[in-house]
Design an enzyme around this catalytic site. Structure first.
Site, short mmCIF file in Angstrom:
data_model
loop_
_atom_site.label_atom_id
_atom_site.label_comp_id
_atom_site.label_asym_id
_atom_site.label_seq_id
_atom_site.Cartn_x
_atom_site.Cartn_y
_atom_site.Cartn_z
N GLY A 15 0.70 -1.18 -0.08
CA GLY A 15 0.00 -0.08 -0.21
C GLY A 15 0.75 1.39 0.13
N LYS A 161 -13.03 1.50 10.84
CA LYS A 161 -11.55 1.80 11.27
C LYS A 161 -11.57 1.94 12.99
CE LYS A 161 -8.07 2.28 9.78
NZ LYS A 161 -7.02 1.42 9.53
#
Length: 383
Positions: A15, A161
């Site tokens: 990422g 999250k």
């Protein structure tokens, strides 16, 4: 493998942030091994083996974060896990079940594997979006970890999250099989910018289609404090080193820290302009339409999405939570991170801006060719 061996596992290694963390860690002589885990390993990461010092090893683990057997194997003999893997989605392009599966269930399974394999330290990459902005658009100016704020999260991404973060913080002090206790900590970066940012690429692509004019999607007065990706990576490395000190670990364990840097406060739209202006890009002076009207349009688009949901999947380009996020002053300082584990930015704003601008310049010819040949897919363009 000896538990004294300093072995790291980085999830989300391919990422935007994960690659930067690995590059920073390659400079640390006390690290013996870095394990890189992602669904698909970027071939560029494999080239990093050439940059390793003679004592450091790089290993790859390719697969899904929900694969229990893979997690068990990847965590065996690991001392520190840095968990950055997640799905980021603020427009509703990803099913909530998938977000929940990767961002929450994946985190839970990784924690369970870490406990089974006696992983001592667990660092979770959270986000400023676990705080807000809330649905009312209440601003925060230079907040910190003690700032009281009424949070009512609307993004499925933000909710997942937040759940992942809470799982990690609650695992602090968890008894391991070797009778030691796990130490966990989370970092909440501001909006991250820098080279290879897919969000900046999208804005550049749209600007090329409109004659190199960046669309203003946030008011100039909606000040936030973006953070350069190199500084976020550096914060992860510094935190992992601080955890090696038992006294610091006791102070840090179970806490979260906001990570920003010395990037000037500006709106999201103005950040895009600052990193692209040297390349001939301009920006609209004001929002395309008055903000209240944009909310009405977003509401209508959401209504169409909900009506069509039983038949086809339609993802509006804008929604009300996203409008609120883009147009709410929302900034936090890094004073506590500096105090507790000596974090300070290693890249200045001017250097970060320059590096990002140079990267845009390097991909610009491809983007202009993409506009001429719309049959090319964005995925092909960004390889």
């Amino acid at each position: 493998m000896s538990q004294t061996t300093n072995v790291y596992l980085v999830t989300g290694a391919s990422g935007f942030l994960g690659q930067w963390i690995i590059k920073q860690m390659l400079k640390e002589e006390e690290i013996h091994e870095i394990r890189m885990m992602d669904k698909v390993i970027n071939p560029e990461l494999l080239k990093l083996k050439e940059e390793c010092n003679s004592k450091m090893q790089l290993k790859t683990f390719e697969g899904d974060i929900r694969d229990k057997a893979l997690l068990q194997k990847a965590c065996c003999g690991v001392k520190t896990v840095i968990h950055t893997a997640c799905i980021i989605d603020v427009i509703g392009a990803v099913e909530e079940e998938e977000l929940e599966g990767v961002n929450v269930k994946g985190t839970q399974l990784l924690l369970e594997a870490s406990i089974q394999e006696n992983v001592k330290f667990f660092i979770y990459t959270s986000s400023v979006e676990v705080v807000g902005p809330n649905a009312q658009g209440d601003p925060i100016i230079d907040g910190d970890e003690d700032t009281v704020y009424k949070t009512n999260l609307k993004f499925p991404y933000s909710k997942t999250k937040h759940k992942g973060e809470q799982l990690v913080l609650k695992a602090n002090g968890q008894q391991l099989k070797n009778n030691e206790k796990m130490v966990t900590c989370t970092l909440r970066p501001m909006y991250i910018f820098g080279e290879n940012s897919k969000f900046i690429l999208r804005y550049i692509d749209d600007a090329i289609k409109t004659g190199n004019i960046l669309v203003r999607n946030s008011r100039p007065e909606a000040l936030v404090n973006p953070v350069y990706v190199g500084n976020v990576a550096w914060a992860h490395v510094l935190l992992s080193k601080a955890l090696q000190d038992p006294e610091k670990a006791r102070r840090i364990g179970g806490k979260f820290y906001f990570i920003s840097d010395d990037t000037p406060h500006m709106s999201y739209a103005d950040l895009n302009y600052e990193v692209a202006k040297d390349l001939g890009f301009r920006i609209q002076p004001r929002l395309t339409l008055p903000l209240p009207l944009l909310y009405v349009i977003a509401f209508l688009l959401e209504l169409v999405r909900d009506i069509l949901k039983p038949f086809i999947r339609y993802t509006p380009y804008i929604n009300r939570p996203l409008l609120t996020m883009l147009n709410t002053p929302f900034s936090f300082i890094y004073k506590k991170a500096k105090k507790d584990f000596d974090y300070s930015p290693c890249y200045s704003w001017e250097e970060a801006r320059k590096r990002t601008s140079e990267w845009i310049a390097s991909v610009l010819p491809q983007h202009r060719e993409y506009v001429k040949c719309p049959s090319n897919t964005y995925k092909t363009l960004c390889k």
